[in-house]
Structure formats: C-alpha cells, structure tokens
Scaffold this motif. Structure first.
Motif, mmCIF file in Angstrom:
data_model
loop_
_atom_site.group_PDB
_atom_site.id
_atom_site.type_symbol
_atom_site.label_atom_id
_atom_site.label_comp_id
_atom_site.label_asym_id
_atom_site.label_seq_id
_atom_site.Cartn_x
_atom_site.Cartn_y
_atom_site.Cartn_z
ATOM 1 N N GLY A 1 5.385 2.911 -1.451
ATOM 2 C CA GLY A 1 4.121 2.249 -1.168
ATOM 3 C C GLY A 1 2.899 2.949 -1.712
ATOM 4 O O GLY A 1 1.767 2.617 -1.331
ATOM 5 N N VAL A 2 3.094 3.914 -2.616
ATOM 6 C CA VAL A 2 1.939 4.652 -3.142
ATOM 7 C C VAL A 2 0.963 3.734 -3.878
ATOM 8 O O VAL A 2 -0.220 4.063 -4.033
ATOM 9 N N TRP A 3 1.437 2.568 -4.295
ATOM 10 C CA TRP A 3 0.550 1.602 -4.959
ATOM 11 C C TRP A 3 -0.684 1.299 -4.104
ATOM 12 O O TRP A 3 -1.768 1.050 -4.638
ATOM 13 N N ALA A 4 -0.515 1.335 -2.777
ATOM 14 C CA ALA A 4 -1.607 0.965 -1.880
ATOM 15 C C ALA A 4 -2.742 1.982 -1.885
ATOM 16 O O ALA A 4 -3.850 1.679 -1.421
ATOM 17 N N TRP B 1 1.981 0.537 5.939
ATOM 18 C CA TRP B 1 0.899 -0.434 6.021
ATOM 19 C C TRP B 1 1.488 -1.815 5.770
ATOM 20 O O TRP B 1 2.291 -2.009 4.853
ATOM 21 N N GLU B 2 1.058 -2.783 6.567
ATOM 22 C CA GLU B 2 1.456 -4.173 6.353
ATOM 23 C C GLU B 2 0.219 -5.062 6.408
ATOM 24 O O GLU B 2 -0.631 -4.905 7.285
ATOM 25 N N PHE B 3 0.146 -6.006 5.492
ATOM 26 C CA PHE B 3 -1.002 -6.904 5.415
ATOM 27 C C PHE B 3 -0.523 -8.314 5.096
ATOM 28 O O PHE B 3 0.500 -8.514 4.445
ATOM 29 N N ALA B 4 -1.324 -9.301 5.530
ATOM 30 C CA ALA B 4 -0.945 -10.693 5.339
ATOM 31 C C ALA B 4 -1.046 -11.135 3.884
ATOM 32 O O ALA B 4 -0.242 -11.944 3.418
ATOM 33 N N ASP B 5 -2.018 -10.591 3.163
ATOM 34 C CA ASP B 5 -2.262 -11.041 1.793
ATOM 35 C C ASP B 5 -3.102 -9.999 1.066
ATOM 36 O O ASP B 5 -3.641 -9.079 1.685
ATOM 37 N N PRO B 6 -3.231 -10.096 -0.250
ATOM 38 C CA PRO B 6 -3.992 -9.101 -1.014
ATOM 39 C C PRO B 6 -5.444 -8.976 -0.581
ATOM 40 O O PRO B 6 -6.009 -7.873 -0.600
ATOM 41 N N GLU B 7 -6.057 -10.072 -0.202
ATOM 42 C CA GLU B 7 -7.466 -10.019 0.178
ATOM 43 C C GLU B 7 -7.656 -9.235 1.476
ATOM 44 O O GLU B 7 -8.608 -8.453 1.610
ATOM 45 N N THR B 8 -6.746 -9.411 2.437
ATOM 46 C CA THR B 8 -6.828 -8.653 3.686
ATOM 47 C C THR B 8 -6.592 -7.173 3.428
ATOM 48 O O THR B 8 -7.279 -6.310 3.988
ATOM 49 N N TYR B 9 -5.615 -6.874 2.584
ATOM 50 C CA TYR B 9 -5.372 -5.478 2.204
ATOM 51 C C TYR B 9 -6.614 -4.858 1.584
ATOM 52 O O TYR B 9 -7.021 -3.747 1.949
ATOM 53 N N ALA B 10 -7.246 -5.558 0.649
ATOM 54 C CA ALA B 10 -8.419 -5.006 -0.030
ATOM 55 C C ALA B 10 -9.557 -4.761 0.950
ATOM 56 O O ALA B 10 -10.236 -3.724 0.889
ATOM 57 N N ARG B 11 -9.768 -5.687 1.866
ATOM 58 C CA ARG B 11 -10.834 -5.520 2.856
ATOM 59 C C ARG B 11 -10.534 -4.346 3.783
ATOM 60 O O ARG B 11 -11.429 -3.562 4.116
ATOM 61 N N ALA B 12 -9.273 -4.211 4.200
ATOM 62 C CA ALA B 12 -8.889 -3.090 5.056
ATOM 63 C C ALA B 12 -9.072 -1.764 4.333
ATOM 64 O O ALA B 12 -9.619 -0.799 4.885
ATOM 65 N N LEU B 13 -8.629 -1.701 3.091
ATOM 66 C CA LEU B 13 -8.735 -0.460 2.334
ATOM 67 C C LEU B 13 -10.197 -0.068 2.127
ATOM 68 O O LEU B 13 -10.550 1.114 2.180
ATOM 69 N N GLN C 1 -4.029 -5.040 -7.573
ATOM 70 C CA GLN C 1 -2.952 -4.093 -7.273
ATOM 71 C C GLN C 1 -1.958 -4.722 -6.294
ATOM 72 O O GLN C 1 -0.737 -4.619 -6.464
ATOM 73 N N ALA C 2 -2.492 -5.377 -5.269
ATOM 74 C CA ALA C 2 -1.638 -5.939 -4.228
ATOM 75 C C ALA C 2 -0.913 -7.199 -4.690
ATOM 76 O O ALA C 2 0.203 -7.478 -4.230
ATOM 77 N N GLN C 3 -1.519 -7.957 -5.575
ATOM 78 C CA GLN C 3 -0.873 -9.193 -6.033
ATOM 79 C C GLN C 3 0.475 -8.925 -6.693
ATOM 80 O O GLN C 3 1.380 -9.762 -6.646
ATOM 81 N N GLU C 4 0.621 -7.745 -7.276
ATOM 82 C CA GLU C 4 1.885 -7.370 -7.900
ATOM 83 C C GLU C 4 2.979 -7.119 -6.871
ATOM 84 O O GLU C 4 4.163 -7.042 -7.222
#
Length: 269
Positions: free
Chosen positions: A154-157, A205-217, A242-245
């Motif tokens: 998960g280092v991509w995150a 880390w778990e997120f519903a979608d890339p946009e939620t991940y980006a906002r959290a990060l 990054q997350a879309q991949e």
C-alpha cells in the motif's frame, strides 16, 4: 538538549498549520482507518481498568476514546489546537492539552502507560526522555512508526507526499528512520527503558473511492508540506490519479502499509 532537539521543541507551535487546518476531515475521513493500529497496541500493552494512560501526539483523540473503552483514565497532548478541540469533544472527561512532547506538563511518575502512534520519530528522539520521566517505575510504553515502506503493497497511498520540496522529502525519510532494524531498540535502551520488544502492527487504509482518499490524505501534515509546494488542486489531482490505478470493482480502495511497534518498560528502581 541538542541543537536539533531544541529546534524540534521550538517548532511545535507551527504544527497546527499543517495538521489543524482540516481537523474535521482528519478526524472523520483519515483517523478511523487507524483503529487497527490503536487496538493492536493497546492489546499488546495490556491496557486495562484503572491504568493512567498518556497519549502523545494524540491528534483528534480516537486512540484515547478506545483506551477509555478498556477502562483507562486518559490524558493526551498534541501540538495542533484544532485537533485537540475534536479530541476534547470526543473525550470530555479526559485531561487533554495543547503542547509539545519535549516538555510534558505533568509531574514525574504520573502515568502507568504512555503511547504515541506515529508521533515520536527519528527527528524527535529527545521526547523519550520526557516519556521516561512521566512514567511510573515499571510503567509501559508503546510507540508505533512506519515500517519497511518499500516492501508495503500500500505504499502507493503515501506517494503524493513526495510532491513536497526536496528538503521536506528528505526530512520525511529521516523521520521514518526510527523503524529501521535496531534503531528503535537502541534508542529506547539509551533512554533507560528495559524489556524492549519490536512488534509488527496491523495497518490498512480503506476508502470508498479515489476522491475520498485524496480528501483524507490532504488533511494530514505531510500533505500540507506537499500542498505548500504544488498547491492544493495539483495535490488532489495527483492523489486521485494515484488511487484510480488501485480501484477494484465492488471493493474499497485498500492500502496495507507496514507499521512497526515498540514495547518497553521503565525499570523499577
């Protein structure tokens, strides 16, 4: 105190700029994913009814809430006043203070347990002297730090953090050095702790979608360093890409990242 430690102690007042500016996003979007880490360390420390526990760099106070669920009497400290406001809302009966980890505002031997979840780093080793001071003889300490990131699926995150200016990226690398084999053990022993044990801590880390991940990060301190360098729109764009991949049909985004824990005790005199 060394020059480096003195600088770290003096700089704690600016932490709220990075960590506090999106305190509600951090508390609701980012921190809940840390529950595995919090619960695992509390379990290994044997946190139980009546323990007096201090959490250093307590953030929005979720770890304190979970320690209270085990019966602990809790205190906490963080340099971000806006995160402490959330922590107090979650834990109104706990002793939560704004301050730095290099000058803890509690008396000697005040606590049975001290924890810090990715709050004490290779760049802030002098905080261990204060932890040792406020622990009662025989008291337990538990710390977590990032582990072997290059071997983490998960280092991509974490990659968007590298959008920070080069000096900031180098500092991030120095911070995580505490997770390298032997480094944490040697440091804890050097500050007088005994029974030092290195453990692996579950973290995802778990997120519903890339946009939620980006906002959290974007609500975190390292993200703020990147945002200062490239601007928030560019940071969010990179994080989403990054997350879309990593999107999987019917499953959440999931980033498993290595976290190392250290357990130790203050020697009974």
């Amino acid at each position: 105190m060394s020059t480096t430690a003195s600088a770290a102690a003096a700089d704690w007042t600016i932490v709220d700029e990075g960590w506090g500016r999106k305190a509600v996003d951090f508390a609701t979007l980012s921190e809940p994913a840390n529950c595995r880490e919090y619960v695992a360390l509390h379990h290994r420390l044997g946190v139980t009814e009546g323990d007096k526990l201090l959490d250093i760099a307590c953030g929005a106070g979720l770890s304190i809430e979970l320690a209270r669920a085990r019966g602990a009497q809790c205190a906490g400290i963080d340099a971000a006043s806006r995160l402490i406001a959330v922590a107090r809302d979650r834990n109104p009966a706990s002793d939560l203070r704004v301050g730095g980890m290099h000058a803890l505002p509690w008396a000697d031997a005040s606590f049975d347990v001290v924890t810090s979840f990715r709050g004490v780093w290779g760049t802030t080793p002098a905080a261990l002297a204060e932890i040792h001071r406020v622990l009662a003889p025989g008291g337990r300490v538990g710390l977590t730090v990032w582990g072997h990131l290059k071997q983490s699926s998960g280092v991509w995150a974490l990659m968007p953090f590298r959008l920070a200016a080069e000096p900031k990226v180098r500092n991030q690398a120095n911070m995580v050095s505490l997770g390298r084999p032997g480094v944490g053990e040697e440091l804890l022993a050097g500050f007088g702790f005994t029974e030092v044990e290195r453990i692996s801590i579950p973290f995802a880390w778990e997120f519903a979608d890339p946009e939620t991940y980006a906002r959290a990060l974007a609500s975190t301190g390292p993200a703020y360093e990147a945002i200062q360098n490239v601007g928030e729109p560019a940071f969010l764009e990179r994080a989403v890409a990054q997350a879309q991949e990593q999107v999987r049909d019917g499953l959440p985004l999931r980033a498993e990242i290595a976290v190392t824990g250290y357990l130790a005790r203050k020697e009974v005199s």
